[in-house]
Design a protein around this motif. Structure first.
Motif, PDB file in Angstrom:
ATOM      1  N   CYS A 120       0.842  -1.209   0.000  1.00 28.84           N
ATOM      2  CA  CYS A 120       0.000   0.000   0.000  1.00 28.84           C
ATOM      3  C   CYS A 120       0.871   1.251   0.000  1.00 28.84           C
ATOM      4  N   ARG A 121       1.925   1.200   0.798  1.00 27.42           N
ATOM      5  CA  ARG A 121       2.791   2.372   0.910  1.00 27.42           C
ATOM      6  C   ARG A 121       3.476   2.641  -0.443  1.00 27.42           C
ATOM      7  N   LEU A 122       3.939   1.568  -1.074  1.00 22.92           N
ATOM      8  CA  LEU A 122       4.648   1.733  -2.340  1.00 22.92           C
ATOM      9  C   LEU A 122       3.762   2.327  -3.420  1.00 22.92           C
ATOM     10  N   TYR A 123       2.471   1.989  -3.383  1.00 24.35           N
ATOM     11  CA  TYR A 123       1.591   2.440  -4.451  1.00 24.35           C
ATOM     12  C   TYR A 123       0.627   3.527  -3.993  1.00 24.35           C
ATOM     13  N   ASP A 124       0.971   4.165  -2.890  1.00 28.94           N
ATOM     14  CA  ASP A 124       0.189   5.304  -2.393  1.00 28.94           C
ATOM     15  C   ASP A 124      -1.281   4.968  -2.166  1.00 28.94           C
ATOM     16  N   LEU A 125      -1.532   3.812  -1.601  1.00 25.25           N
ATOM     17  CA  LEU A 125      -2.921   3.418  -1.358  1.00 25.25           C
ATOM     18  C   LEU A 125      -3.247   3.633   0.117  1.00 25.25           C
ATOM     19  N   ASP A 126      -3.223   4.891   0.526  1.00 23.76           N
ATOM     20  CA  ASP A 126      -3.401   5.183   1.949  1.00 23.76           C
ATOM     21  C   ASP A 126      -4.755   4.740   2.475  1.00 23.76           C
ATOM     22  N   HIS A 127      -5.796   4.957   1.663  1.00 31.14           N
ATOM     23  CA  HIS A 127      -7.127   4.581   2.164  1.00 31.14           C
ATOM     24  C   HIS A 127      -7.234   3.077   2.326  1.00 31.14           C
ATOM     25  N   VAL A 128      -6.587   2.323   1.420  1.00 31.39           N
ATOM     26  CA  VAL A 128      -6.629   0.868   1.547  1.00 31.39           C
ATOM     27  C   VAL A 128      -5.883   0.442   2.799  1.00 31.39           C
ATOM     28  N   SER A 129      -4.714   1.054   3.012  1.00 32.06           N
ATOM     29  CA  SER A 129      -3.945   0.609   4.178  1.00 32.06           C
ATOM     30  C   SER A 129      -4.697   0.940   5.460  1.00 32.06           C
ATOM     31  N   SER A 130      -5.391   2.068   5.491  1.00 33.88           N
ATOM     32  CA  SER A 130      -6.091   2.359   6.738  1.00 33.88           C
ATOM     33  C   SER A 130      -7.264   1.399   6.927  1.00 33.88           C
ATOM     34  N   ASN A 131      -7.892   0.994   5.835  1.00 33.53           N
ATOM     35  CA  ASN A 131      -8.953  -0.009   5.973  1.00 33.53           C
ATOM     36  C   ASN A 131      -8.401  -1.350   6.446  1.00 33.53           C
ATOM     37  N   ILE A 132      -7.264  -1.726   5.869  1.00 32.48           N
ATOM     38  CA  ILE A 132      -6.655  -2.997   6.281  1.00 32.48           C
ATOM     39  C   ILE A 132      -6.322  -2.947   7.763  1.00 32.48           C
ATOM     40  N   MET A 133      -5.820  -1.811   8.207  1.00 32.52           N
ATOM     41  CA  MET A 133      -5.459  -1.693   9.616  1.00 32.52           C
ATOM     42  C   MET A 133      -6.700  -1.775  10.506  1.00 32.52           C
ATOM     43  N   LYS A 134      -7.796  -1.189  10.008  1.00 32.78           N
ATOM     44  CA  LYS A 134      -9.041  -1.280  10.776  1.00 32.78           C
ATOM     45  C   LYS A 134      -9.486  -2.727  10.895  1.00 32.78           C
ATOM     46  N   ILE A 135      -9.414  -3.435   9.758  1.00 32.92           N
ATOM     47  CA  ILE A 135      -9.831  -4.844   9.773  1.00 32.92           C
ATOM     48  C   ILE A 135      -8.985  -5.610  10.784  1.00 32.92           C
ATOM     49  N   ALA A 136      -7.673  -5.361  10.719  1.00 30.10           N
ATOM     50  CA  ALA A 136      -6.772  -6.061  11.637  1.00 30.10           C
ATOM     51  C   ALA A 136      -7.076  -5.675  13.077  1.00 30.10           C
ATOM     52  N   GLY A 137      -7.344  -4.399  13.292  1.00 31.08           N
ATOM     53  CA  GLY A 137      -7.622  -3.932  14.647  1.00 31.08           C
ATOM     54  C   GLY A 137      -8.834  -4.625  15.227  1.00 31.08           C
ATOM     55  N   VAL A 138      -9.898  -4.671  14.450  1.00 31.25           N
ATOM     56  CA  VAL A 138     -11.120  -5.308  14.936  1.00 31.25           C
ATOM     57  C   VAL A 138     -10.895  -6.801  15.157  1.00 31.25           C
TER      58      VAL A 138
ATOM     59  N   LEU B 285      -6.003   0.204  15.373  1.00 36.05           N
ATOM     60  CA  LEU B 285      -7.028   1.238  15.183  1.00 36.05           C
ATOM     61  C   LEU B 285      -6.404   2.623  15.316  1.00 36.05           C
ATOM     62  N   GLN B 286      -5.433   2.715  16.201  1.00 41.99           N
ATOM     63  CA  GLN B 286      -4.724   3.985  16.337  1.00 41.99           C
ATOM     64  C   GLN B 286      -3.954   4.317  15.070  1.00 41.99           C
ATOM     65  N   GLN B 287      -3.311   3.280  14.511  1.00 36.61           N
ATOM     66  CA  GLN B 287      -2.563   3.479  13.271  1.00 36.61           C
ATOM     67  C   GLN B 287      -3.506   3.924  12.154  1.00 36.61           C
ATOM     68  N   ALA B 288      -4.719   3.366  12.189  1.00 36.52           N
ATOM     69  CA  ALA B 288      -5.691   3.708  11.148  1.00 36.52           C
ATOM     70  C   ALA B 288      -6.377   5.035  11.451  1.00 36.52           C
ATOM     71  N   ARG B 289      -6.112   5.591  12.615  1.00 39.07           N
ATOM     72  CA  ARG B 289      -6.729   6.836  13.092  1.00 39.07           C
ATOM     73  C   ARG B 289      -8.243   6.769  13.042  1.00 39.07           C
ATOM     74  N   ASP B 290      -8.753   5.658  13.502  1.00 39.73           N
ATOM     75  CA  ASP B 290     -10.188   5.485  13.460  1.00 39.73           C
ATOM     76  C   ASP B 290     -10.772   5.838  14.824  1.00 39.73           C
ATOM     77  N   GLU B 291     -11.075   7.104  15.026  1.00 39.42           N
ATOM     78  CA  GLU B 291     -11.561   7.536  16.336  1.00 39.42           C
ATOM     79  C   GLU B 291     -12.910   6.919  16.646  1.00 39.42           C
ATOM     80  N   PHE B 292     -13.696   6.719  15.616  1.00 38.49           N
ATOM     81  CA  PHE B 292     -15.033   6.172  15.831  1.00 38.49           C
ATOM     82  C   PHE B 292     -14.949   4.799  16.492  1.00 38.49           C
ATOM     83  N   LEU B 293     -14.137   3.928  15.878  1.00 33.22           N
ATOM     84  CA  LEU B 293     -14.018   2.589  16.442  1.00 33.22           C
ATOM     85  C   LEU B 293     -13.327   2.616  17.794  1.00 33.22           C
TER      86      LEU B 293
END
Lengths: 644, 360
Positions: free
Chosen positions: A444-462, A477-485
């Protein structure tokens, strides 16, 4: 056009003949994207320059791929040459490489256009061995003959001997012809005396063959013939050579040659060199062999690709095949100048890898192919053929654990659908193991897919949260900056905090609180935990030391907690109850009037909330509320007195 | 890249493998010509993990595995000492083996070996939910000793003694996950986990960690995970850690809140750009480079070798330009420096191959 080309080269170990992905993928990807881009803009201008530049890069690309598809046949060069070894036993070449060279020859290599027929001769020399299936080839005949060579007493009596010599000559394998001719019995010392004329004829033919003029830049080591670069020189030499052959044909020396097989065999060779269509046809097996013999002896002055297709049709008629080899089908497609057929044959015979990579070659020379392959087609979802084939290959790659990481390289070069496919692919990867997860995040980082990486992190967090690994869950969840979750899980976390936090069990919470870290990191309402811990610490200190400073500090952190909106309501009363000692600090009131009023208001709010549904009662003693209220009232009184 | 320390380029041997390599370690061997190493492999076609010992002759060709064993799941961490090696799994079990040298097989009679693979059995196996729930993040064996410490994603810190009993040092109940551990002394060890956190434990003192390091030096909003820790026996107060975002730093217990950053994306250090921007999978002090510059003062951090997700194997020293040993097109997942002959390094690549470097 050829700008911003991504050069993708994947090498496989044990490439299977069907051309599909081998399980044992090996290594190497080369991505040379944008390299072309930057230098193109730098050269900035002349079309011809750009054209040359483009061509060079296609050739370089092709060279890279060829190198990876396998090294050229190792030129096996023994110190003591076995006179009876006619064919060099090299490594068996792959048909994939044969196909690639063919494509390169026709589409990318502009240098070879002037000596194209000779290139084809070289190609056949390398890959004729691949063509023998149900039908024999010159190569297979030579292999068979080599097997019987040791057992033959009088070689020139064997009709096979003359047959393989004429076959080899017809497709231009001159060095093999000369080598075989010199095995002729008349060269033997004990026979030289009475077979002088015969030997003379054999040697003359051998010398003439080794002097054959050829229109090409150079010859590889050990190959025979005389090279000519310019056409006029070549034509002159050719005429002279033909004259010599005709002279030999009508020479008087044939009469005293009594060995019938030798006489007929040599005459046959002369006929081949003179371009006798009928004899060429009998000497060759496959149509491609016949085709090449035409270029060598009947139409030696052919330049470029003129009339190639008609000639091929003629040859196929003379040498029909029931089931043509995939390489031969590819050749027909190429010389028929039919890009669709070429693509179809590539995909049928050599798999998706070939198609995905060959497109670069196909479009290098022909604008028509360029338009065809880059035009967006509505019936395949608005993407171009080029993109389609890259997508297909990327899908093959994604089907295996080991190769899926390479797929993004291809997917990102697909303008229309590549990125969405890549996103889909990334979401599909398992999230259980941090190591694998981090590898996906790296993509994700290599291909600038920030939204994908944050979603992946959310999935992993949950995922981790649900499996009881609260720390990891909070971390992701912190890495994904998901305050809601984070807020959501905070409520669950507070339930266990409310029950278990005591000075002993704080040790356990310490780690998580450290993780929540500084204020710059998003923690949602979990931030409260951090402050709560600080408050508990300062309260402990105040009680231990009994100094005014420590007590004042504790009171300040109490106030900041109570003021903070992220402090859950259910902690209000326990917080105040814990701080009873602060509220009734003997030395002086620690809270001023407005602070005490604020706390009283909070207390009021709390008692109003307690009648609403969903209120979580704390497990404090029943008189807790009253004792806090009393302490606050006392403090208020003292504070008013102090302030006056 | 400054190549001041290495006048010649190292000799590099690549050995393709049929399976994915999770981890790789040298094993000590009686003869310098007959080296051996242990790898944990994963066959992604059949989803079968395996643990194999290979020997390596001077021509660097690989024979069939000398020993092999099938673990209950994929190996998460692998460590070796001269006498023992330990492997932990994704399913939360630990298996300790004697090295072939210890079993007195290698060196005595090699003629029987090499042609076929023998089975090996662990001397200690600890399994069950009592031990770890979920993946064991890290394992470390004490050099010469018999105690083995394991830490897990479940937040448990366990101490396994050779008999197969284990003692729970601490249980975080999942509030913290650990991903790396390293002994500092027979009674102390360091663990690492999320948020670049490091914890120093002393078995003689309390049950909880005696010192905490929180990795918010960069004041950035992202954080990472510690993947690997190393401690040099001669400087046991300083631990070296490597993790996400190309981060490599040293934590000196005497100055616990001042990490010495060797490489990091966010660092405002003298380095213009970090060595790597992705995960640093493994760090080890490089005693070979250390022996080359003998004038390193005791206050400096010893040179360290790292391998990373973006395919870099390099040696970095404090305030020095890093020396790149390998730059691969795929990730380097683990490496090990040979204790007996520190010029030799073995590493495992994402695309199924082993690389052996012999430094001049």
């Amino acid at each position: 056009m050829y700008i911003g080309l991504v050069w993708l080269v994947v090498r496989f170990r044990n490439w299977h003949l069907d051309g599909y992905i081998s399980d044992e993928i090996f290594s190497l990807i080369k991505v040379k994207s944008n390299q072309a881009d930057s230098s193109a803009s730098a050269s900035g201008g002349a079309l011809s320059q750009e054209f040359c530049f483009e061509w060079d890069h296609v050739m370089e690309y092709s060279k890279d791929i060829k190198e990876l598809l396998g090294n050229p046949k190792s030129n096996y060069d023994p110190l003591i040459e076995d006179p009876k070894e006619v064919l060099n036993k090299g490594e068996e070449p792959t048909s994939l490489k044969a196909a690639w060279e063919l494509m390169e020859m026709f589409y990318a290599d502009k240098l070879c256009q002037s000596w194209f027929p000779e290139r084809l001769v070289d190609w056949l020399a390398d890959y004729d061995c691949l063509l023998s299936g149900d039908q024999p080839t010159v190569h297979s005949k030579l292999v068979d003959f080599q097997g019987t060579l040791v057992t033959l007493q009088v070689i020139e009596d064997d009709p096979k001997y003359w047959e393989v010599i004429s076959s080899a000559l017809a497709i231009g394998w001159l060095e093999i012809v000369v080598k075989l001719l010199r095995l002729h019995g008349s060269y033997q010392l004990d026979q030289l005396g009475h077979r002088e004329t015969e030997n003379g004829l054999v040697e003359t033919v051998a010398v003439l063959i080794s002097m054959m003029p050829r229109m090409r830049l150079e010859l590889k080591n050990g190959k025979l013939g005389e090279c000519f670069e310019a056409k006029p020189d070549f034509m002159k030499a050719w005429e002279k050579w033909r004259e010599q052959i005709t002279k030999l044909d009508s020479s008087a020396f044939w009469v005293p040659c009594h060995h019938r097989q030798t006489r007929e065999g040599l005459k046959n060779l002369i006929q081949i060199m003179l371009g006798n269509t009928k004899i060429l046809c009998t000497a060759t097996d496959h149509w491609i062999e016949l085709y090449i013999s035409h270029f060598l002896f009947i139409r030696p002055f052919t330049v470029g690709f003129e009339g190639m297709y008609n000639l091929a049709q003629k040859c196929i008629q003379m040498k029909p095949m029931s089931s043509p080899h995939k390489l031969l089908r590819l050749i027909i497609g190429i010389i028929g100048e039919n890009t669709e057929v070429v693509l179809a044959e590539c995909s049928r015979g050599f798999g998706p890898w070939m198609v995905a990579h060959a497109i670069e070659l196909l479009t290098a020379r022909s604008d028509l192919a360029d338009i065809l392959l880059h035009k967006e087609h509505d019936d395949i979802g608005g993407i171009s053929m080029e993109e389609l084939h890259r997508l297909v290959y990327a899908q093959v790659l994604t089907s295996h654990f080991l190769t899926w990481q390479i797929a993004p390289v291809y997917l990102t070069s697909c303008m229309k659908q590549g990125m969405s496919l890549l996103e889909f692919l990334l979401y599909r990867q398992p999230a259980q193991h941090n190591q694998l997860l981090l590898k996906n995040l790296e993509i994700c980082r290599l291909y600038d897919l920030d939204h994908v990486s944050s979603n992946i992190m959310k999935i992993a967090g949950v995922y981790h949260w649900k499996h009881g690994r609260k720390g990891l869950g909070v971390f992701w969840l912190q890495q994904a900056r998901d305050e809601f979750l984070l807020n959501k899980i905070a409520r669950q976390l507070f339930d266990s905090v409310g029950k278990s936090i005591s000075s002993e069990s704080f040790k356990q919470w310490e780690g998580l609180i450290e993780l929540l870290g500084s204020e710059s990191k998003p923690a949602g309402s979990l931030e409260f935990l951090h402050k709560y811990r600080d408050f508990k610490k300062s309260l402990q200190q105040a009680c231990d030391r009994k100094t005014l400073d420590a007590a004042q500090h504790a009171a300040d952190s109490l106030m900041s907690l109570m003021k903070n909106p992220s402090t859950p309501q259910r902690f209000w009363l326990p917080l105040l109850y814990d701080s009873l000692t602060l509220l009734s600090w003997p030395a002086r009131p620690l809270l001023n009037v407005s602070q005490t009023n604020l706390l009283l208001n909070k207390l009021q709010e709390l008692s109003m909330a307690s009648v609403r549904p969903g209120f979580v009662a704390s497990d404090l003693p029943a008189e807790a509320l009253n004792s806090v209220r009393l302490a606050l009232a006392t403090n208020l009184g003292r504070a008013i007195l102090e302030e006056q | 890249m400054a190549i001041t320390n290495l006048p010649k380029n190292p000799e590099i041997h690549r050995i393709p493998q049929p399976k994915f390599i999770d981890a790789i370690r040298w094993l000590s061997s009686p003869s310098p010509f007959q080296k051996s190493f242990i790898t944990s492999l994963y066959d992604s076609d059949y989803h079968t993990p395996s643990l194999e010992i290979h020997s390596l002759d001077p021509s660097k060709t690989l024979t069939t595995a000398l020993f092999s064993w099938t673990p209950p799941s994929r190996i998460s961490s692998l460590k070796s000492t001269p006498s023992l090696f330990a492997a932990s799994t994704f399913l939360g079990s630990l298996h300790i083996f004697k090295t072939p040298e210890e079993m007195s097989v290698l060196g005595n009679d090699m003629s029987d070996l090499g042609s076929k693979t023998s089975d090996m059995e662990p001397v200690v196996s600890v399994v069950g939910r009592e031990f770890h729930v979920g993946s064991v993040g890290g394992v470390d064996l004490m050099e010469g000793g018999s105690e083995c410490v394991t830490v897990g994603e479940d937040g448990r810190v366990n101490l396994v003694v050779e008999r197969g009993d284990f003692r729970r040092v601490f249980d975080e109940n999942g509030l913290v996950s650990y991903s790396a551990v390293k002994w500092a002394s027979p009674a102390e060890f360091v663990t690492g986990g999320c948020g670049f956190g490091l914890q120093w434990w002393d078995l003689r003192q309390s049950s909880a960690a005696v010192a905490q390091f929180k990795g918010n030096w960069d004041h950035g909003t992202t954080s990472g995970i510690i993947h690997s820790i190393d401690i040099n026996p001669s400087r046991k107060h300083t631990c070296l850690a490597g993790g996400s975002s190309g981060t490599v730093f040293a934590w000196d217990l005497r100055r616990p809140q001042e990490p010495i950053i060797l490489s990091s994306i966010g660092s405002s250090d003298t380095m213009t750009h970090p060595l790597s921007e992705s995960e640093v999978w493994e760090v080890q002090y490089d005693c070979y480079t250390n022996s080359l510059n003998s004038n390193i003062s005791s206050s400096r951090i010893l040179p360290a070798m790292i391998c990373s997700e973006d395919g870099i194997l390099a040696v970095i020293g404090q305030g020095e330009e890093p020396t790149e040993l390998l730059a691969e097109p795929c990730a380097i997942n683990s490496f090990d420096i040979d204790n007996q002959n520190p010029s030799d390094v073995i590493c495992s690549l994402e695309w199924e191959s082993i690389v052996i470097l012999s430094r001049p």
